[in-house]
Design a protein around this motif. Structure first.
Motif, mmCIF file in Angstrom:
data_model
loop_
_atom_site.group_PDB
_atom_site.id
_atom_site.type_symbol
_atom_site.label_atom_id
_atom_site.label_comp_id
_atom_site.label_asym_id
_atom_site.label_seq_id
_atom_site.Cartn_x
_atom_site.Cartn_y
_atom_site.Cartn_z
ATOM 1 N N GLY A 83 -2.852 6.214 -0.269
ATOM 2 C CA GLY A 83 -3.775 5.576 0.655
ATOM 3 C C GLY A 83 -3.995 6.328 1.947
ATOM 4 N N VAL A 84 -3.535 7.593 2.027
ATOM 5 C CA VAL A 84 -3.689 8.375 3.260
ATOM 6 C C VAL A 84 -4.914 9.269 3.144
ATOM 7 C CG1 VAL A 84 -2.653 10.144 4.713
ATOM 8 C CG2 VAL A 84 -1.227 8.324 3.777
ATOM 9 N N HIS A 85 -5.720 9.311 4.187
ATOM 10 C CA HIS A 85 -6.876 10.201 4.233
ATOM 11 C C HIS A 85 -6.570 11.316 5.227
ATOM 12 C CE1 HIS A 85 -11.021 11.544 4.105
ATOM 13 N NE2 HIS A 85 -11.076 11.495 5.427
ATOM 14 N N TRP A 86 -6.480 12.549 4.730
ATOM 15 C CA TRP A 86 -6.104 13.682 5.576
ATOM 16 C C TRP A 86 -7.342 14.267 6.264
ATOM 17 C CZ3 TRP A 86 -1.125 14.087 6.461
ATOM 18 C CH2 TRP A 86 -0.231 13.597 5.509
ATOM 19 N N VAL A 87 -7.173 14.716 7.502
ATOM 20 C CA VAL A 87 -8.263 15.324 8.261
ATOM 21 C C VAL A 87 -7.805 16.680 8.794
ATOM 22 C CG1 VAL A 87 -9.236 13.101 8.943
ATOM 23 C CG2 VAL A 87 -7.528 14.167 10.402
ATOM 24 N N LEU A 132 0.333 -13.645 2.259
ATOM 25 C CA LEU A 132 0.808 -13.667 3.644
ATOM 26 C C LEU A 132 0.529 -12.348 4.358
ATOM 27 C CD1 LEU A 132 4.256 -15.429 3.165
ATOM 28 C CD2 LEU A 132 2.177 -16.415 4.155
ATOM 29 N N ASP A 133 0.453 -11.261 3.606
ATOM 30 C CA ASP A 133 0.211 -9.941 4.194
ATOM 31 C C ASP A 133 -0.784 -9.204 3.300
ATOM 32 O OD1 ASP A 133 0.492 -8.033 6.139
ATOM 33 O OD2 ASP A 133 2.367 -7.207 5.380
ATOM 34 N N PRO A 134 -2.068 -9.553 3.392
ATOM 35 C CA PRO A 134 -3.083 -9.011 2.473
ATOM 36 C C PRO A 134 -3.112 -7.485 2.485
ATOM 37 C CG PRO A 134 -3.980 -10.815 3.765
ATOM 38 C CD PRO A 134 -2.636 -10.494 4.360
ATOM 39 N N GLY A 135 -3.307 -6.925 1.300
ATOM 40 C CA GLY A 135 -3.388 -5.478 1.184
ATOM 41 C C GLY A 135 -2.053 -4.792 1.010
ATOM 42 N N HIS A 136 -0.976 -5.563 0.989
ATOM 43 C CA HIS A 136 0.365 -4.993 0.817
ATOM 44 C C HIS A 136 1.083 -5.709 -0.324
ATOM 45 C CE1 HIS A 136 -0.624 -4.172 5.091
ATOM 46 N NE2 HIS A 136 -0.031 -3.022 4.846
ATOM 47 N N ALA A 137 2.188 -5.123 -0.732
ATOM 48 C CA ALA A 137 3.059 -5.822 -1.672
ATOM 49 C C ALA A 137 3.698 -7.019 -0.959
ATOM 50 C CB ALA A 137 4.129 -4.863 -2.194
ATOM 51 N N ALA A 138 4.401 -7.830 -1.707
ATOM 52 C CA ALA A 138 4.956 -9.068 -1.161
ATOM 53 C C ALA A 138 5.980 -8.794 -0.060
ATOM 54 C CB ALA A 138 5.613 -9.870 -2.281
ATOM 55 N N LEU A 139 5.954 -9.649 0.964
ATOM 56 C CA LEU A 139 7.014 -9.670 1.959
ATOM 57 C C LEU A 139 8.267 -10.255 1.320
ATOM 58 C CD1 LEU A 139 4.904 -10.993 4.966
ATOM 59 C CD2 LEU A 139 5.845 -8.684 4.751
ATOM 60 N N MET A 140 9.406 -10.099 2.012
ATOM 61 C CA MET A 140 10.689 -10.526 1.448
ATOM 62 C C MET A 140 11.361 -11.546 2.361
ATOM 63 S SD MET A 140 12.130 -6.772 0.313
ATOM 64 C CE MET A 140 11.882 -6.102 1.970
#
Length: 364
Positions: A2-6, A145-153
């Motif tokens: 998910g990283v965009h390099w510049v 609870l944290d859209p766009g990420h894996a589950a919180l713990m």
């Protein structure tokens, strides 16, 4: 991922916690632009290796596994900290024993883990989500609870504490909100972070000054050692404001103190801004940020512990690393009174408080 390099054209100074094996900086914080350095001249600097300090205790024998709280601990003899000589099984045992005191501070809160699988002298990982590996007995929260990420713990039992230690966890960090009402924090934190050159007496003075400001505002506050260099001041809140307003209020306190004592206090992070001063860090109050939990071990030489204290104990405090895994547990078992008595009292941020800080509530 998910990283965009510049293409690099600007140079800036950042403060980082560590480098990963893949050459990526971990927990980077922007400090300042460096206009006098061309981007083409920037290279990664390599530290000169130093000989590790010998352990204070001799190895207690090797075993393939051991059991704590009914869970298997692999490589129990692995030394987590070369200064104290503490082994992995001893760290797991601490978390089992401290469970009655630490679990109330973890209850229903998203937790982040600082893991050091090979010991604190080796590579460390800060894990906020359950995507890196599935740890048995650690609850995965609703991914929404944290859209766009894996589950919180969440850690909600002694077994989950021991399981975290089995997977190399040293530190436990919690959000300032519980997962049932994730958008309304029920506390804010002021982290007093000193210039390392300052004497401990300066930290005691800054702590008292901060408490005085909170007293004037009519807010009851609670203290704990950070287990690192400074002090944490916790202010419990009623769930009446969102993240942005809560963080803005904490920032208003930090700025107010800076205006009152510019020679001793700063509200701006970064080593350059902290020379001879104490940074009143309000940034831990943003959504997704976290603070090390009360009774958590710290991944520092000697494995100090973040310990709640009463105000009356402040004068006798020697440093922020006064307790380790042995003395913190002994203290907890022998406490005659709760140092955080009244902590469950919830408080509201009022219009009068904003006026006293000469600050304006966002959106008004």
């Amino acid at each position: 991922r998910g990283v965009h390099w510049v293409e690099p054209t600007e140079v800036c100074e950042v403060e980082v916690a560590d480098w990963t094996r893949d050459g990526v900086v971990r927990q980077a914080v922007f400090l300042d632009l460096q206009n006098d350095i061309p981007a083409s001249k920037v290279v990664r600097q390599q530290p000169v290796p130093i000989k590790p300090l010998p352990a204070k205790t001799t190895p207690r024998g090797k075993a393939r596994s051991a059991q704590v709280s009914g869970l298997e601990i692999s490589h129990p003899e692995r030394v987590i900290d070369s200064v104290s000589g503490v082994q992995k099984v001893e760290l797991a045992q601490y978390y089992e024993d401290i469970a009655p005191w630490i679990l109330p501070h973890l209850k229903q809160r998203p937790v982040a883990l600082l893991r050091a699988p090979e010991g604190i002298g080796e590579e460390q990982f800060f894990q906020k989500h359950a995507d890196r590996l599935d740890i048995p007995h650690i609850k995965q929260l609703d991914p929404r609870l944290d859209p766009g990420h894996a589950a919180l713990m969440e850690i909600d039992s002694g077994q989950s504490l021991v399981s975290a230690a089995q997977m190399g966890t040293v530190e436990l960090h919690t959000w300032a909100a519980t997962h049932d009402r994730i958008e309304t924090p029920d506390l804010f934190v002021l982290d007093l972070d000193p210039d390392p050159s300052l004497p401990w007496s300066a930290m005691i003075e800054a702590t008292r000054l901060t408490l005085s400001v909170l007293d004037e505002l009519g807010l009851q506050a609670f203290l704990k050692t950070s287990g690192g260099k400074g002090m944490h001041i916790i202010v419990p809140l009623a769930r009446s404001e969102g993240w942005d307003i809560t963080k803005a209020f904490a920032k208003a306190i930090s700025l107010f103190m800076t205006r009152q004592m510019p020679q001793r206090i700063t509200a701006t992070m970064g080593p350059k801004n902290r020379v001879g001063k104490i940074f009143v860090d309000y940034l831990r109050n943003a959504r997704g940020a976290s603070t090390v939990s009360a009774y958590s071990v710290r991944a520092r030489p000697g494995l100090p512990v973040s310990v709640p204290i009463a105000r009356a104990e402040l004068d006798g405090l020697r440093n922020a690393q006064q307790w380790d895994i042995y003395t913190a547990l002994e203290r907890a078992r022998n406490l005659g009174a709760d140092p955080w008595e009244g902590y469950n009292h919830r408080q509201r941020i009022t219009a009068r408080m904003w006026e006293q800080l000469d600050a304006q509530k966002p959106g008004e």
